[in-house]
Write a protein that holds these residues in place. Structure first.
Motif, PDB file in Angstrom:
ATOM      1  N   ALA A  57      41.442  42.918  32.557  1.00  9.99           N
ATOM      2  CA  ALA A  57      40.028  42.835  32.933  1.00  9.99           C
ATOM      3  C   ALA A  57      39.191  43.793  32.089  1.00  9.99           C
ATOM      4  O   ALA A  57      38.092  43.444  31.653  1.00  9.99           O
ATOM      5  N   LYS A  58      39.708  44.987  31.820  1.00  6.24           N
ATOM      6  CA  LYS A  58      38.947  45.953  31.011  1.00  6.24           C
ATOM      7  C   LYS A  58      38.738  45.425  29.594  1.00  6.24           C
ATOM      8  O   LYS A  58      37.666  45.590  29.017  1.00  6.24           O
TER       9      LYS A  58
ATOM     10  N   ILE B 122      33.706  48.295  37.654  1.00  7.46           N
ATOM     11  CA  ILE B 122      34.818  47.422  37.251  1.00  7.46           C
ATOM     12  C   ILE B 122      35.946  48.251  36.632  1.00  7.46           C
ATOM     13  O   ILE B 122      37.123  48.052  36.938  1.00  7.46           O
ATOM     14  N   ARG B 123      35.585  49.227  35.802  1.00  7.62           N
ATOM     15  CA  ARG B 123      36.616  50.038  35.139  1.00  7.62           C
ATOM     16  C   ARG B 123      37.315  50.995  36.087  1.00  7.62           C
ATOM     17  O   ARG B 123      38.467  51.361  35.859  1.00  7.62           O
TER      18      ARG B 123
ATOM     19  N   GLY C 182      44.712  40.897  39.871  1.00 12.06           N
ATOM     20  CA  GLY C 182      45.066  42.312  39.887  1.00 12.06           C
ATOM     21  C   GLY C 182      45.431  42.845  38.511  1.00 12.06           C
ATOM     22  O   GLY C 182      46.047  43.904  38.386  1.00 12.06           O
TER      23      GLY C 182
ATOM     24  N   TYR D  98      36.725  37.512  35.924  1.00 15.75           N
ATOM     25  CA  TYR D  98      36.842  37.358  37.377  1.00 15.75           C
ATOM     26  C   TYR D  98      38.287  37.004  37.753  1.00 15.75           C
ATOM     27  O   TYR D  98      38.877  37.605  38.655  1.00 15.75           O
TER      28      TYR D  98
ATOM     29  N   ASP E 133      37.589  50.777  39.663  1.00 10.09           N
ATOM     30  CA  ASP E 133      37.948  50.328  41.018  1.00 10.09           C
ATOM     31  C   ASP E 133      39.377  50.749  41.346  1.00 10.09           C
ATOM     32  O   ASP E 133      40.313  50.347  40.668  1.00 10.09           O
TER      33      ASP E 133
ATOM     34  N   LEU F 275      40.704  39.923  37.499  1.00 12.73           N
ATOM     35  CA  LEU F 275      40.559  40.848  38.639  1.00 12.73           C
ATOM     36  C   LEU F 275      41.225  40.269  39.891  1.00 12.73           C
ATOM     37  O   LEU F 275      41.869  40.994  40.645  1.00 12.73           O
ATOM     38  N   ARG F 276      41.057  38.970  40.086  1.00 14.64           N
ATOM     39  CA  ARG F 276      41.687  38.314  41.248  1.00 14.64           C
ATOM     40  C   ARG F 276      43.203  38.448  41.195  1.00 14.64           C
ATOM     41  O   ARG F 276      43.857  38.563  42.222  1.00 14.64           O
TER      42      ARG F 276
ATOM     43  N   ALA G 150      35.587  45.809  42.193  1.00 14.51           N
ATOM     44  CA  ALA G 150      35.367  45.226  40.865  1.00 14.51           C
ATOM     45  C   ALA G 150      34.955  43.759  40.968  1.00 14.51           C
ATOM     46  O   ALA G 150      34.079  43.305  40.232  1.00 14.51           O
ATOM     47  N   ILE G 151      35.570  43.035  41.884  1.00 10.65           N
ATOM     48  CA  ILE G 151      35.247  41.612  42.037  1.00 10.65           C
ATOM     49  C   ILE G 151      33.795  41.452  42.502  1.00 10.65           C
ATOM     50  O   ILE G 151      33.044  40.640  41.978  1.00 10.65           O
TER      51      ILE G 151
ATOM     52  N   ALA H 196      44.185  44.716  36.041  1.00  7.19           N
ATOM     53  CA  ALA H 196      43.075  45.617  35.741  1.00  7.19           C
ATOM     54  C   ALA H 196      42.934  45.877  34.243  1.00  7.19           C
ATOM     55  O   ALA H 196      41.815  45.932  33.716  1.00  7.19           O
TER      56      ALA H 196
END
Ligand code: FE2
Ligand code: FE2
Length: 127
Positions: A102-103, A34-35, A97, A91, A37, A94-95, A43-44, A99
């Motif tokens: 997400a982190k 995930i970190r 974009g 999720y 990608d 990430l969808r 990641a997804i 990033a």
């Protein structure tokens, strides 16, 4: 994250401790995906795999807890549901974009899971 790798946090039940060690190894490798990608959508997929593995883990614990202590099992289940809900915004980020977002959401999830391990799993499953 390191809770179950640390001697002081072992529950004393070898099957429970081994399951948590395997779970956390898997969480570490999925977190690395995930970190890191580079935008390939890995990641997804990793969040999907992670969510499924965590669900299996939670179901196993809830089954075991129901036999130990019905009231505590209910609390455990509620906290598992709360933790699973934290994966939805991850999720979604990430969808979109996002990033960096997400982190942050991933680190928050990992620290909340760690607190859950220390405050709920270990006291409940301790032998
Ligand atoms: Fe657990
Ligand atoms: Fe748990």
């Amino acid at each position: 994250m390191a809770t179950w790798l640390d001697e002081q946090w072992k529950s004393g039940d070898p099957a429970i401790d081994a399951e948590h060690q395997k779970l956390h190894q898997m969480i570490s490798s999925m977190s690395a995906v995930i970190r890191n990608d580079p935008g390939l959508g890995l990641a997804i997929e990793a969040v999907d795999v992670l969510t499924e593995r965590i669900r299996i883990h939670f179901r196993m614990e809830e089954g075991l807890a129901a036999r130990l202590n019905a009231a505590a099992a209910e609390q455990l289940k509620l906290d598992h549901q709360r933790l699973l809900r934290l994966l939805t915004p991850l999720y979604d980020a990430l969808r979109r974009g996002s990033a960096e977002q997400a982190k942050l959401l991933l680190s928050d999830f990992l620290s909340q899971l760690d607190a859950h391990d220390r405050e709920m799993d270990i006291p409940l499953f301790q032998k």
